[in-house]
Design a protein around this motif. Sequence first.
Motif, PDB file in Angstrom:
ATOM      1  N   GLN A 140      20.471  41.312  38.988  1.00  0.00           N
ATOM      2  CA  GLN A 140      21.408  41.678  37.536  1.00  0.00           C
ATOM      3  C   GLN A 140      21.622  43.166  37.982  1.00  0.00           C
ATOM      4  O   GLN A 140      20.998  44.043  38.173  1.00  0.00           O
ATOM      5  N   ASN A 141      23.011  43.608  37.708  1.00  0.00           N
ATOM      6  CA  ASN A 141      23.450  44.812  37.739  1.00  0.00           C
ATOM      7  C   ASN A 141      23.224  45.571  36.252  1.00  0.00           C
ATOM      8  O   ASN A 141      23.926  45.301  35.384  1.00  0.00           O
ATOM      9  N   ILE A 142      21.927  46.283  36.272  1.00  0.00           N
ATOM     10  CA  ILE A 142      21.702  46.934  35.034  1.00  0.00           C
ATOM     11  C   ILE A 142      22.567  47.954  34.567  1.00  0.00           C
ATOM     12  O   ILE A 142      22.931  47.871  33.361  1.00  0.00           O
ATOM     13  N   THR A 143      23.102  48.819  35.383  1.00  0.00           N
ATOM     14  CA  THR A 143      24.181  49.792  34.780  1.00  0.00           C
ATOM     15  C   THR A 143      25.304  48.978  34.699  1.00  0.00           C
ATOM     16  O   THR A 143      25.944  49.447  33.621  1.00  0.00           O
ATOM     17  N   GLN A 144      25.898  47.995  35.191  1.00  0.00           N
ATOM     18  CA  GLN A 144      26.843  47.556  34.604  1.00  0.00           C
ATOM     19  C   GLN A 144      26.793  46.842  33.147  1.00  0.00           C
ATOM     20  O   GLN A 144      27.548  46.763  32.441  1.00  0.00           O
ATOM     21  N   ALA A 145      25.716  46.040  33.120  1.00  0.00           N
ATOM     22  CA  ALA A 145      25.411  45.498  31.821  1.00  0.00           C
ATOM     23  C   ALA A 145      25.391  46.523  30.594  1.00  0.00           C
ATOM     24  O   ALA A 145      25.885  46.237  29.521  1.00  0.00           O
ATOM     25  N   ARG A 146      24.909  47.484  31.077  1.00  0.00           N
ATOM     26  CA  ARG A 146      24.617  48.641  29.920  1.00  0.00           C
ATOM     27  C   ARG A 146      25.926  49.366  29.762  1.00  0.00           C
ATOM     28  O   ARG A 146      26.466  49.559  28.526  1.00  0.00           O
ATOM     29  N   GLN A 147      26.807  49.520  30.929  1.00  0.00           N
ATOM     30  CA  GLN A 147      28.054  50.026  30.575  1.00  0.00           C
ATOM     31  C   GLN A 147      28.897  49.135  29.632  1.00  0.00           C
ATOM     32  O   GLN A 147      29.722  49.506  28.695  1.00  0.00           O
ATOM     33  N   ALA A 148      28.739  47.856  29.766  1.00  0.00           N
ATOM     34  CA  ALA A 148      29.486  46.727  29.109  1.00  0.00           C
ATOM     35  C   ALA A 148      29.250  46.997  27.592  1.00  0.00           C
ATOM     36  O   ALA A 148      29.953  46.729  26.738  1.00  0.00           O
ATOM     37  N   GLN A 149      27.712  47.102  27.328  1.00  0.00           N
ATOM     38  CA  GLN A 149      27.340  47.079  25.997  1.00  0.00           C
ATOM     39  C   GLN A 149      27.729  48.367  25.214  1.00  0.00           C
ATOM     40  O   GLN A 149      28.306  48.534  24.023  1.00  0.00           O
ATOM     41  N   LEU A 150      27.866  49.577  26.285  1.00  0.00           N
ATOM     42  CA  LEU A 150      28.358  50.783  25.430  1.00  0.00           C
ATOM     43  C   LEU A 150      29.835  50.921  25.170  1.00  0.00           C
ATOM     44  O   LEU A 150      30.324  51.657  24.371  1.00  0.00           O
ATOM     45  N   SER A 151      30.633  50.206  26.288  1.00  0.00           N
ATOM     46  CA  SER A 151      31.885  50.108  25.917  1.00  0.00           C
ATOM     47  C   SER A 151      32.608  49.132  25.072  1.00  0.00           C
ATOM     48  O   SER A 151      33.863  49.182  24.636  1.00  0.00           O
ATOM     49  N   ALA A 152      31.812  48.379  24.372  1.00  0.00           N
ATOM     50  CA  ALA A 152      32.234  47.356  23.473  1.00  0.00           C
ATOM     51  C   ALA A 152      32.674  48.066  22.248  1.00  0.00           C
ATOM     52  O   ALA A 152      32.219  49.308  21.671  1.00  0.00           O
ATOM     53  N   ILE A 153      33.475  47.428  21.410  1.00  0.00           N
ATOM     54  CA  ILE A 153      34.024  47.877  20.295  1.00  0.00           C
ATOM     55  C   ILE A 153      33.385  46.774  19.123  1.00  0.00           C
ATOM     56  O   ILE A 153      33.233  45.823  19.094  1.00  0.00           O
ATOM     57  N   ASN A 154      33.846  47.526  17.668  1.00  0.00           N
ATOM     58  CA  ASN A 154      33.484  46.614  16.640  1.00  0.00           C
ATOM     59  C   ASN A 154      35.115  45.903  16.313  1.00  0.00           C
ATOM     60  O   ASN A 154      35.852  46.565  15.740  1.00  0.00           O
ATOM     61  N   PHE A 155      35.316  44.689  16.944  1.00  0.00           N
ATOM     62  CA  PHE A 155      36.465  44.127  16.737  1.00  0.00           C
ATOM     63  C   PHE A 155      37.004  44.016  15.240  1.00  0.00           C
ATOM     64  O   PHE A 155      38.373  44.149  15.084  1.00  0.00           O
ATOM     65  N   ALA A 156      36.250  44.048  14.307  1.00  0.00           N
ATOM     66  CA  ALA A 156      36.801  43.602  12.899  1.00  0.00           C
ATOM     67  C   ALA A 156      37.081  44.913  12.438  1.00  0.00           C
ATOM     68  O   ALA A 156      38.125  45.009  11.468  1.00  0.00           O
ATOM     69  N   GLU A 157      36.855  46.092  13.231  1.00  0.00           N
ATOM     70  CA  GLU A 157      37.499  47.320  12.529  1.00  0.00           C
ATOM     71  C   GLU A 157      38.981  47.740  13.277  1.00  0.00           C
ATOM     72  O   GLU A 157      39.686  48.744  12.692  1.00  0.00           O
ATOM     73  N   LEU A 158      39.612  46.923  14.154  1.00  0.00           N
ATOM     74  CA  LEU A 158      40.864  46.860  14.809  1.00  0.00           C
ATOM     75  C   LEU A 158      41.921  46.925  13.565  1.00  0.00           C
ATOM     76  O   LEU A 158      41.847  45.709  12.778  1.00  0.00           O
TER      77      LEU A 158
END
Length: 237
Positions: free
Chosen positions: A82-100
């Motif tokens: 598993q690409n740990i950095t990539q998975a963490r980056q995806a987690q950090l770059s996610a947004i709260n869709f409901a706030e759009l």
Amino acid sequence: MSIKHTAAIACVLASSLAWAGPEDTIKAAVEATLGGGAKVEGVSKTPYLGLYEVRVGGEIIYTDEKANYLLLGEILDAKTRQNITQARQAQLSAINFAELPLELAIKQVRGNGKRVIATFEDPNCGYCKKLAKELQSLNDVTVYTFLTPVLGPDSQKKSEAIWCSLDRQKAWTDWMTANVAPAAQQASCDLSGLQKSAALGEKYRVRGTPTIFLSNGERIPGYVPVAQLDKRMSAVK
């Protein structure tokens, strides 16, 4: 200032430094090393190699407890691959869709529209046009497109023309899939919504178009084939 006051201040400073954790030390050290007004957004201890994760400008770098070394790159789990950095980056770059603010987006519904995505696109973006054409074949989806004119003055001009069209959805689709420029426009047009849409791209650090967000907030930076997008949408619970 009296000697007594000076001594008191010195004690306070010494106490603050004594209680400062490695995160504070790392933050200050990394900002000083990077220079150029770089701001560390967060520091956290990782469970591997004694490293600390440092978040700067939406990116991840790693360092040791004393910030003597900086590691630029990705960390892989040797067992799971598993690409740990990539998975963490995806987690950090996610947004709260409901706030759009979906009222600012161009809405397209196909089939039952149950699956939902949001896209940030520039009207002069070649990969956005490719995506727009492929999305025509995607079933049971609602697409919210936020105009994000980042490729220059002409992109702004075209975005304004689409925004001010009597039928934004048709104007967008016609331009992106058939290169048909918007014709009929509203007599008076309020561009504040378009300005908010562009500002939203800055808020969410949209650095390239297209950028796609799944309904769970996961970010897909860049174009992906519609078959792959279909699978990723279907996997969202």
